[in-house]
Each structure stands twice: as structure tokens, then as C-alpha cells.
Design a protein around this motif. Structure first.
Motif, PDB file in Angstrom:
ATOM      1  N   SER A  83       0.828  -1.207   0.000  1.00 17.73           N
ATOM      2  CA  SER A  83       0.000   0.000   0.000  1.00 17.73           C
ATOM      3  C   SER A  83       0.858   1.251   0.000  1.00 17.73           C
ATOM      4  O   SER A  83       0.361   2.353  -0.195  1.00 17.73           O
ATOM      5  CB  SER A  83      -0.934   0.004   1.220  1.00 17.73           C
ATOM      6  N   SER A  84       2.165   1.083   0.239  1.00 19.21           N
ATOM      7  CA  SER A  84       3.124   2.188   0.194  1.00 19.21           C
ATOM      8  C   SER A  84       4.498   1.593  -0.065  1.00 19.21           C
ATOM      9  O   SER A  84       4.633   0.377  -0.229  1.00 19.21           O
ATOM     10  CB  SER A  84       3.123   2.974   1.521  1.00 19.21           C
ATOM     11  N   ASP A  85       5.528   2.422  -0.089  1.00 17.78           N
ATOM     12  CA  ASP A  85       6.876   1.921  -0.341  1.00 17.78           C
ATOM     13  C   ASP A  85       7.397   1.065   0.810  1.00 17.78           C
ATOM     14  O   ASP A  85       8.299   0.244   0.622  1.00 17.78           O
ATOM     15  CB  ASP A  85       7.844   3.083  -0.585  1.00 17.78           C
ATOM     16  N   THR A  86       6.839   1.228   2.001  1.00 12.56           N
ATOM     17  CA  THR A  86       7.354   0.493   3.169  1.00 12.56           C
ATOM     18  C   THR A  86       6.290  -0.313   3.899  1.00 12.56           C
ATOM     19  O   THR A  86       6.593  -0.958   4.896  1.00 12.56           O
ATOM     20  CB  THR A  86       7.994   1.468   4.174  1.00 12.56           C
ATOM     21  N   GLY A  87       5.046  -0.282   3.423  1.00 11.57           N
ATOM     22  CA  GLY A  87       3.972  -0.982   4.123  1.00 11.57           C
ATOM     23  C   GLY A  87       3.134  -1.824   3.190  1.00 11.57           C
ATOM     24  O   GLY A  87       3.105  -1.609   1.972  1.00 11.57           O
ATOM     25  N   ALA A  88       2.473  -2.832   3.754  1.00  8.44           N
ATOM     26  CA  ALA A  88       1.631  -3.717   2.956  1.00  8.44           C
ATOM     27  C   ALA A  88       0.511  -4.303   3.814  1.00  8.44           C
ATOM     28  O   ALA A  88       0.652  -4.436   5.029  1.00  8.44           O
ATOM     29  CB  ALA A  88       2.466  -4.841   2.350  1.00  8.44           C
ATOM     30  N   MET A 100       0.953  -3.680   7.756  1.00 16.83           N
ATOM     31  CA  MET A 100       2.202  -3.729   8.520  1.00 16.83           C
ATOM     32  C   MET A 100       3.310  -3.017   7.769  1.00 16.83           C
ATOM     33  O   MET A 100       3.369  -3.052   6.532  1.00 16.83           O
ATOM     34  CB  MET A 100       2.642  -5.177   8.765  1.00 16.83           C
ATOM     35  N   GLN A 101       4.191  -2.385   8.516  1.00 18.05           N
ATOM     36  CA  GLN A 101       5.419  -1.858   7.950  1.00 18.05           C
ATOM     37  C   GLN A 101       6.398  -3.012   7.782  1.00 18.05           C
ATOM     38  O   GLN A 101       6.298  -4.057   8.440  1.00 18.05           O
ATOM     39  CB  GLN A 101       5.995  -0.780   8.855  1.00 18.05           C
ATOM     40  N   ALA A 102       7.374  -2.835   6.904  1.00 19.49           N
ATOM     41  CA  ALA A 102       8.292  -3.917   6.569  1.00 19.49           C
ATOM     42  C   ALA A 102       9.010  -4.459   7.791  1.00 19.49           C
ATOM     43  O   ALA A 102       9.152  -5.678   7.967  1.00 19.49           O
ATOM     44  CB  ALA A 102       9.303  -3.417   5.532  1.00 19.49           C
TER      45      ALA A 102
END
Length: 511
Positions: A83-88, A100-102
């Protein structure tokens, strides 16, 4: 119950893992084996809905089609949807858990591995063979700790591995030898052989390199797959940007959002010989066309803002002034409305964004995700055709001006005149017949729906081939090529070296 599993890993992303697994599923299914595709952890924005209402990666749906088996959440126990460069968003056994963040997910991998092993055990008990797809490369040093997608999984279930590399990118011998060098001794031993993918030219010119590779690694080259022109199998994430014939009768453009999802909605349209469908990159202007289709999105508000930042909203309004048509699917449907609200921060930070105000609907993102297969009736250009597909969305849309300027686009197959009094919001079309949208993915997979879409755009196209039939032909083409160019007998031997599996009746199934 003993293990009947083989794993395909790659020297890099897009090396050919998904296609090779699909081919092996097809080959073994043609030998009357019940085959399960399996990917322990997938990261993709293209997904599919199982009969139980779960969500798995699109690649595993294609592989299941190749194997001739119904979709199952255990084929892809962990799905990560960025959903972002660091989260999914983390999806386990078909159900969304949380965003969650990576770094947080890295700590969560022990729990994820338990889910992966549970799914593998289920498949091992219910199928004759499991063909596993790795993710990315097994040689990513920073991701080795707690790995559940590649060698961490292979070591846990003790299965053989075949390594595939893409020669079209160049440096294929360095890819293979370098990958082996970064593996542990036990992992290197687990790699039983290599497949070189996408070769062009005279195979005799490659032979000296193959001989060197076998001598260097003491492992066999299981075959060299040629570059297969015209192979059109649904991609996991890659977007095919080629356009069709310049004299096509219907021209469609699809703006590519940064978080575009389920772009396989357009595969059937793109493959039609009389349709020119172009994906427009996020930094390009929209060219003239008969129809603009807004695709799905994993982060609807952010992608809607990107659309505005690009000036695509003004270009869409100009397109409508000149008589063009606009259609939105899922997230694109939500963007056509008046506003999109995410008060709970489902996809991003809480907030509301104004939509394009082309449909009188408002959307609120909710914690519960809608996941279902669905059959409906598509109503366009004064005609109706049956359609089927699936819904994957968090948003719930409400008609803000009931019965004022829109009509139902989709109705239930058993709908009667009373349906027009419903406030159902699965899909609407404006009274001037220029703007329409719905939540149904796969709505244009059938030839009848494509013909009706073209008619809505004041164009006429011939009846094409059913999309699933196209996919099965492509999968057979792929399997035939693998049977011709790969040592399938040796691959079967790697599997058979594991103890023979016994089914519920006590009979052994030979591979």
C-alpha cells in the motif's frame, strides 16, 4: 504422510518461476495427477477470489487453471499487498489481517511460517504433487533470516529445488553461479539442476557454456527454454504495454496508477485483434480514445490524488465533452464518485478526498473486505448480457442522489422491474450513457461483454475467443515447449527420490 514436493526458485524476479510452475502443473495434470500449485509468500497487487471467499495471488490462480483444480486459499497462504513503499496489507489464508510496515512484518515471520507449513501439510494430504514457486531470489542476503519464501521453506519441508535463470537479461552464468555461491552448503546441495529461460538464437553456440556450468557446479542443466513469441499468459504484476493493430476499431486507454491492482481485468480486451488498448504510464498524458477505463487501486485516495496531480481529471472531462466514454472498475469506480472517505485509516492515514464527481456516489472504506465471486447482468447500450467475475474491495458506496441521474449497470440474474427501485450500488451508469462504473473485476472477460462494450462506444467488433479458452491454449503451448526442451524425466526423478506418497486408501501414487 510423506512429501511429494518440488520447488522452483529463480536467480531474480521475473526469471520465469511463475510460468515454469504453471507449465509443470499442466504437464503433470495431463498425466492424471492431482497437482497443487503453491507459493508460500507472494507480494502482488493482482489477486483472485476462492470459492470460500478468500484471496490469493493471481499467479496461483493461473497455475490452478493449468492444473485443472479449483482455487484454494492454501495455494498461497501469505499474500502481501503493498500500500506504500514500506507498508503492505498482510493476508493470511485468504483473509486480511492488518497493514504492517516492513520491519514489523520481519518480526512476524515466525507466525507466518506456521501458516505456511500448515497449508503445505494440508496440500500434502489432499494432492498427489505440490509444485512450489519461490519469490524473487534465494540469494538476498538481507532477507535470509526468517525466510519463508525460498530456501527457508525448502529446508523446512525438505524438498528439492530447481533453479531458473533468464538469459534474455544477459549474464546468465553469473546469475546461476553467483546465486549458488551465496547459499549455504545444505541449500546448494538442495539445488538439483538449472533451467535457462528465454533463449534466442542457435543453441549450439550456447553448448560450451552449458558444459562449463555443469563442470563448475557438478549439477545438470535440465534444459534451455526458447523465447516463446506470442505466449500470452496472465502476468503476476508486470504490465504489458504493447498496443494492438493501428487500424483497430475500438481504442481504449487505461491510466496506470502507482498502486494499480488487478490489471488482468484488461487482458481479454488487450488480446482482442480489433481493440487497441494502451496502458498509460503515471507520468504521461492521456491520448485520444473512444474509452477511458479507470482500473482498480490498492490505495484509492492516494491514486486519486495522483490522477489529479497529473491533470488526468481535466483530460477526462475534455474527453467526455468530445463524446468519449468513461468506465471505472472497483477503485476506479470509487474515484468517479463525489468523495472517498477513510476515517479508520484502512489504506493510509485517515482522511477524505473529493472524487471526480462524475457519478453521484460516495464511498466509505470499511474494516471488513468484500471478497466474493458473482454473476450479474450487464446493461449497456439498451442491451443485456450475462457476466461473471469477482469483487475485492474495502469500500462501501452509497448513491447520494437516488434515482436522479443514474441507472443500474448491473443487476442480479433474477432481477425484475423492482430492481430499479433498489439502492444497490454494485454499478451505475449516468442518464446520458457516458459514464459508468462497477465493483466487478473480470466483467469484460467474455466475448459478449466485449462486443456490448464496443457497441456502447458506438463501435463494432467481432466476437473474440473466450478469455479462459485463450489462457488454456497458452498454457498448453507453454507445457508443450517445456516437454520438448526440458528433461521432464529427470525432474520427475527428483520428486520420486522422496518416499512414495500413500493416499487415503493406502495406495501409492507414482510420479
Amino acid at each position: 504422510m510423506t512429501n511429494k514436493t518440488i520447488m522452483v526458485q529463480g536467480t531474480s524476479s521475473d526469471a520465469g518461476k511463475s510460468m515454469l510452475v504453471a507449465a509443470l502443473c499442466r504437464i503433470f495434470a495431463r498425466q492424471n495427477l492431482k497437482v497443487a500449485p503453491f507459493k508460500p509468500q507472494n507480494m502482488a497487487l493482482n489477486s483472485a477470489v476462492t470459492p470460500c471467499g478468500g484471496e490469493i495471488g493471481r499467479a496461483q490462480a493461473v497455475q490452478a487453471l493449468a492444473a485443472g483444480v479449483e482455487l484454494n486459499v492454501h495455494f498461497n497462504p501469505i499474500l502481501l499487498k503493498p500500500s506504500s513503499d514500506t507498508g503492505a496489507q498482510v493476508i493470511m489464508h485468504g483473509r486480511a489481517l492488518s497493514n504492517m510496515q516492513a520491519a514489523a512484518y520481519h518480526d512476524y515471520k515466525k507466525v507466518a511460517m506456521e501458516a505456511v507449513l500448515q497449508s503445505h501439510q494440508y496440500l500434502n494430504s489432499n494432492y498427489d504433487l505440490i509444485v512450489v514457486e519461490g519469490a524473487g531470489s534465494p540469494a538476498e542476503i538481507n532477507l535470509r533470516e526468517g525466510d519463508i519464501a525460498n530456501m527457508g521453506f525448502a529446508e523446512a519441508v525438505d524438498c528439492p529445488v530447481v533453479l531458473v535463470a533468464d538469459i534474455d537479461r544477459g549474464g546468465v552464468f553469473a546469475q546461476i553461479v553467483g546465486t549458488l555461491e551465496l547459499l549455504s552448503p545444505s541449500e546448494r546441495k538442495r539445488v538439483k539442476g538449472f533451467i535457462i529461460n528465454k533463449f534466442r538464437g542457435d543453441i549450439s553456440l550456447l553448448q560450451s557454456g552449458l558444459d562449463w556450468l555443469e563442470a563448475k557446479t557438478n549439477k545438470p542443466v535440465l534444459g534451455v527454454l526458447p523465447f516463446l513469441k506470442g505466449l500470452d499468459v496472465a502476468a503476476e504484476d508486470a504490465i504489458v504495454t504493447q498496443q494492438n493493430l493501428s487500424d483497430a476499431k475500438l481504442k481504449i486507454v487505461v491510466p496506470v496508477f502507482p498502486r494499480i491492482s488487478n490489471h488482468t481485468d484488461f487482458d481479454a480486451l488487450r488480446s482482442h485483434p480489433q481493440i487497441d488498448l494502451q496502458f498509460i504510464a503515471p507520468d504521461k498524458q492521456l491520448p485520444s480514445a473512444d474509452l477511458i477505463i479507470l482500473p482498480g487501486s490498492k490505495n484509492v485516495r492516494a491514486d486519486c490524488q495522483h490522477l489529479k496531480n497529473m491533470g488526468w481529471d481535466n483530460q477526462i472531462n475534455k474527453h467526455l465533452r468530445y463524446g468519449g466514454k468513461v468506465f471505472g472498475i472497483c477503485g476506479g469506480y470509487q474515484m468517479l464518485g463525489q468523495n472517498i472517505s477513510d476515517s479508520l485509516g484502512i489504506e493510509d492515514t485517515p482522511g477524505t478526498i473529493q472524487g471526480l464527481n462524475l457519478l453521484p456516489i460516495t464511498t466509505e472504506l470499511k474494516a471488513g473486505k468484500t471478497l466474493k465471486r458473482k454473476s450479474s447482468v450487464l446493461q449497456l447500450a439498451g442491451q443485456k448480457v450475462k457476466v461473471s467475475g469477482y469483487e475485492i474491495h474495502c469500500g462501501e458506496s452509497q448513491l447520494s442522489k437516488p434515482h436522479l441521474s443514474v441507472s443500474h449497470l448491473l443487476t442480479n440474474e433474477l432481477a425484475n422491474e423492482l430492481a430499479n427501485e433498489s439502492n444497490e450500488t454494485d454499478g451505475f451508469i449516468t442518464a446520458d450513457q457516458q459514464v459508468a462504473g462497477c465493483y466487478l473485476h473480470g466483467i469484460f472477460d467474455s466475448p459478449e461483454a466485449i462486443k456490448l462494450l464496443a457497441q456502447w462506444c458506438n463501435q463494432a467488433v467481432s466476437a473474440g475467443e473466450d478469455h479462459q479458452t485463450q489462457q488454456l491454449k497458452a498454457l498448453d503451448m507453454l507445457a508443450d515447449a517445456c516437454e520438448k526442451h526440458l528433461d521432464i524425466g529427470k525432474i520427475k526423478q527428483f520428486i520420486s527420490n522422496q518416499t512414495h506418497q500413500t493416499n487415503q486408501t493406502g495406495e501409492e501414487r507414482q510420479i
